[in-house]
Design a protein around this motif. Sequence first.
Motif, PDB file in Angstrom:
ATOM      1  N   ARG A  80     -51.060  -7.024 -70.693  1.00 31.13           N
ATOM      2  CA  ARG A  80     -52.483  -7.175 -70.933  1.00 31.13           C
ATOM      3  C   ARG A  80     -52.965  -8.329 -70.063  1.00 31.13           C
ATOM      4  O   ARG A  80     -52.312  -9.378 -69.994  1.00 31.13           O
ATOM      5  N   VAL A  81     -54.080  -8.133 -69.403  1.00 34.16           N
ATOM      6  CA  VAL A  81     -54.643  -9.175 -68.549  1.00 34.16           C
ATOM      7  C   VAL A  81     -55.560 -10.058 -69.392  1.00 34.16           C
ATOM      8  O   VAL A  81     -56.409  -9.565 -70.128  1.00 34.16           O
ATOM      9  N   LEU A  82     -55.347 -11.363 -69.286  1.00 37.50           N
ATOM     10  CA  LEU A  82     -56.196 -12.330 -69.977  1.00 37.50           C
ATOM     11  C   LEU A  82     -57.396 -12.614 -69.081  1.00 37.50           C
ATOM     12  O   LEU A  82     -57.243 -13.203 -68.012  1.00 37.50           O
ATOM     13  N   GLU A  83     -58.564 -12.196 -69.511  1.00 42.06           N
ATOM     14  CA  GLU A  83     -59.748 -12.348 -68.667  1.00 42.06           C
ATOM     15  C   GLU A  83     -60.762 -13.329 -69.226  1.00 42.06           C
ATOM     16  O   GLU A  83     -61.329 -14.114 -68.481  1.00 42.06           O
ATOM     17  N   SER A  84     -60.992 -13.282 -70.512  1.00 41.14           N
ATOM     18  CA  SER A  84     -62.040 -14.112 -71.102  1.00 41.14           C
ATOM     19  C   SER A  84     -61.505 -15.479 -71.528  1.00 41.14           C
ATOM     20  O   SER A  84     -60.297 -15.692 -71.640  1.00 41.14           O
ATOM     21  N   ASP A  85     -62.429 -16.390 -71.790  1.00 38.48           N
ATOM     22  CA  ASP A  85     -62.043 -17.702 -72.296  1.00 38.48           C
ATOM     23  C   ASP A  85     -61.340 -17.573 -73.645  1.00 38.48           C
ATOM     24  O   ASP A  85     -60.404 -18.320 -73.923  1.00 38.48           O
ATOM     25  N   ILE A  86     -61.771 -16.628 -74.459  1.00 40.72           N
ATOM     26  CA  ILE A  86     -61.151 -16.423 -75.767  1.00 40.72           C
ATOM     27  C   ILE A  86     -59.700 -15.975 -75.598  1.00 40.72           C
ATOM     28  O   ILE A  86     -58.807 -16.442 -76.311  1.00 40.72           O
ATOM     29  N   ASP A  87     -59.444 -15.064 -74.648  1.00 41.28           N
ATOM     30  CA  ASP A  87     -58.070 -14.624 -74.367  1.00 41.28           C
ATOM     31  C   ASP A  87     -57.192 -15.804 -73.952  1.00 41.28           C
ATOM     32  O   ASP A  87     -56.059 -15.946 -74.410  1.00 41.28           O
ATOM     33  N   LEU A  88     -57.715 -16.631 -73.061  1.00 42.82           N
ATOM     34  CA  LEU A  88     -56.960 -17.784 -72.567  1.00 42.82           C
ATOM     35  C   LEU A  88     -56.732 -18.813 -73.671  1.00 42.82           C
ATOM     36  O   LEU A  88     -55.637 -19.370 -73.795  1.00 42.82           O
ATOM     37  N   LEU A  89     -57.747 -19.039 -74.506  1.00 44.28           N
ATOM     38  CA  LEU A  89     -57.603 -19.981 -75.616  1.00 44.28           C
ATOM     39  C   LEU A  89     -56.543 -19.501 -76.605  1.00 44.28           C
ATOM     40  O   LEU A  89     -55.672 -20.275 -77.014  1.00 44.28           O
ATOM     41  N   ALA A  90     -56.607 -18.226 -76.975  1.00 39.77           N
ATOM     42  CA  ALA A  90     -55.622 -17.673 -77.915  1.00 39.77           C
ATOM     43  C   ALA A  90     -54.210 -17.806 -77.357  1.00 39.77           C
ATOM     44  O   ALA A  90     -53.276 -18.168 -78.079  1.00 39.77           O
TER      45      ALA A  90
ATOM     46  N   GLY B  72     -48.077 -27.312 -64.558  1.00 37.28           N
ATOM     47  CA  GLY B  72     -48.540 -28.333 -63.623  1.00 37.28           C
ATOM     48  C   GLY B  72     -49.240 -27.807 -62.386  1.00 37.28           C
ATOM     49  O   GLY B  72     -49.698 -28.590 -61.562  1.00 37.28           O
ATOM     50  N   LEU B  73     -49.339 -26.496 -62.238  1.00 37.50           N
ATOM     51  CA  LEU B  73     -50.025 -25.905 -61.086  1.00 37.50           C
ATOM     52  C   LEU B  73     -51.336 -25.272 -61.542  1.00 37.50           C
ATOM     53  O   LEU B  73     -51.396 -24.654 -62.609  1.00 37.50           O
ATOM     54  N   SER B  74     -52.368 -25.402 -60.736  1.00 33.32           N
ATOM     55  CA  SER B  74     -53.664 -24.807 -61.040  1.00 33.32           C
ATOM     56  C   SER B  74     -53.859 -23.533 -60.235  1.00 33.32           C
ATOM     57  O   SER B  74     -53.620 -23.520 -59.027  1.00 33.32           O
ATOM     58  N   TYR B  75     -54.294 -22.485 -60.919  1.00 38.46           N
ATOM     59  CA  TYR B  75     -54.537 -21.191 -60.289  1.00 38.46           C
ATOM     60  C   TYR B  75     -56.003 -20.818 -60.451  1.00 38.46           C
ATOM     61  O   TYR B  75     -56.545 -20.875 -61.564  1.00 38.46           O
ATOM     62  N   SER B  76     -56.640 -20.422 -59.365  1.00 37.68           N
ATOM     63  CA  SER B  76     -58.034 -20.021 -59.385  1.00 37.68           C
ATOM     64  C   SER B  76     -58.206 -18.728 -60.184  1.00 37.68           C
ATOM     65  O   SER B  76     -57.495 -17.747 -59.950  1.00 37.68           O
ATOM     66  N   ARG B  77     -59.154 -18.713 -61.108  1.00 36.98           N
ATOM     67  CA  ARG B  77     -59.415 -17.502 -61.891  1.00 36.98           C
ATOM     68  C   ARG B  77     -60.034 -16.410 -61.026  1.00 36.98           C
ATOM     69  O   ARG B  77     -59.975 -15.242 -61.371  1.00 36.98           O
ATOM     70  N   GLU B  78     -60.594 -16.786 -59.909  1.00 36.47           N
ATOM     71  CA  GLU B  78     -61.190 -15.821 -58.993  1.00 36.47           C
ATOM     72  C   GLU B  78     -60.125 -15.080 -58.180  1.00 36.47           C
ATOM     73  O   GLU B  78     -60.280 -13.909 -57.851  1.00 36.47           O
ATOM     74  N   LEU B  79     -59.024 -15.745 -57.865  1.00 37.56           N
ATOM     75  CA  LEU B  79     -57.993 -15.187 -56.997  1.00 37.56           C
ATOM     76  C   LEU B  79     -56.792 -14.604 -57.732  1.00 37.56           C
ATOM     77  O   LEU B  79     -56.078 -13.762 -57.186  1.00 37.56           O
ATOM     78  N   TYR B  80     -56.550 -15.066 -58.954  1.00 39.69           N
ATOM     79  CA  TYR B  80     -55.348 -14.666 -59.688  1.00 39.69           C
ATOM     80  C   TYR B  80     -55.698 -14.065 -61.040  1.00 39.69           C
ATOM     81  O   TYR B  80     -56.760 -14.344 -61.595  1.00 39.69           O
ATOM     82  N   GLU B  81     -54.773 -13.246 -61.551  1.00 37.91           N
ATOM     83  CA  GLU B  81     -54.922 -12.745 -62.904  1.00 37.91           C
ATOM     84  C   GLU B  81     -53.746 -13.230 -63.740  1.00 37.91           C
ATOM     85  O   GLU B  81     -52.668 -13.514 -63.213  1.00 37.91           O
ATOM     86  N   PHE B  82     -53.981 -13.309 -65.018  1.00 36.75           N
ATOM     87  CA  PHE B  82     -53.026 -13.883 -65.955  1.00 36.75           C
ATOM     88  C   PHE B  82     -52.623 -12.800 -66.940  1.00 36.75           C
ATOM     89  O   PHE B  82     -53.463 -12.209 -67.592  1.00 36.75           O
ATOM     90  N   ARG B  83     -51.322 -12.535 -66.996  1.00 42.93           N
ATOM     91  CA  ARG B  83     -50.808 -11.381 -67.741  1.00 42.93           C
ATOM     92  C   ARG B  83     -49.878 -11.796 -68.869  1.00 42.93           C
ATOM     93  O   ARG B  83     -49.067 -12.708 -68.705  1.00 42.93           O
ATOM     94  N   VAL B  84     -49.985 -11.056 -69.979  1.00 42.76           N
ATOM     95  CA  VAL B  84     -49.077 -11.229 -71.117  1.00 42.76           C
ATOM     96  C   VAL B  84     -48.345  -9.920 -71.294  1.00 42.76           C
ATOM     97  O   VAL B  84     -48.956  -8.846 -71.379  1.00 42.76           O
ATOM     98  N   LEU B  85     -47.033  -9.983 -71.341  1.00 45.77           N
ATOM     99  CA  LEU B  85     -46.205  -8.796 -71.538  1.00 45.77           C
ATOM    100  C   LEU B  85     -46.446  -8.247 -72.937  1.00 45.77           C
ATOM    101  O   LEU B  85     -46.397  -8.980 -73.924  1.00 45.77           O
ATOM    102  N   THR B  86     -46.700  -6.935 -73.035  1.00 49.87           N
ATOM    103  CA  THR B  86     -46.982  -6.331 -74.337  1.00 49.87           C
ATOM    104  C   THR B  86     -45.913  -5.332 -74.769  1.00 49.87           C
ATOM    105  O   THR B  86     -45.940  -4.862 -75.885  1.00 49.87           O
ATOM    106  N   GLY B  87     -44.990  -4.988 -73.915  1.00 47.56           N
ATOM    107  CA  GLY B  87     -43.934  -4.042 -74.271  1.00 47.56           C
ATOM    108  C   GLY B  87     -43.539  -3.226 -73.053  1.00 47.56           C
ATOM    109  O   GLY B  87     -44.113  -3.361 -71.985  1.00 47.56           O
ATOM    110  N   GLY B  88     -42.602  -2.334 -73.227  1.00 46.96           N
ATOM    111  CA  GLY B  88     -42.197  -1.587 -72.056  1.00 46.96           C
ATOM    112  C   GLY B  88     -41.325  -0.448 -72.318  1.00 46.96           C
ATOM    113  O   GLY B  88     -40.769   0.016 -73.149  1.00 46.96           O
TER     114      GLY B  88
END
Length: 71
Positions: A6-16, A55-71
């Motif tokens: 699942r891609v974390l897109e919103s501030d709520i996703d990132l906060l959770a 310790g590394l900063s990633y631009s939200r414009e250039l990168y996406e943040f993923r959480v493994l949900t199963g497989g």
Amino acid sequence: MDFTYRVLESDIDLLASALSETLVAVAVKGGEAEDILELGGRICEYTPNCVRIRGLSYSRELYEFRVLTGG
């Protein structure tokens, strides 16, 4: 082996994710499935422009943040 995520897109996703200390993968937006830069780190901080993991900063414009949900 294919994994679903699942891609974390919103501030709520990132906060959770930050509060639950979920491991997050960082990938290049629009890249191939194998274009993972960070395999699994916890979100330390996020702003409207970037997400900080291990310790590394990633631009939200250039990168996406993923959480493994199963497989």
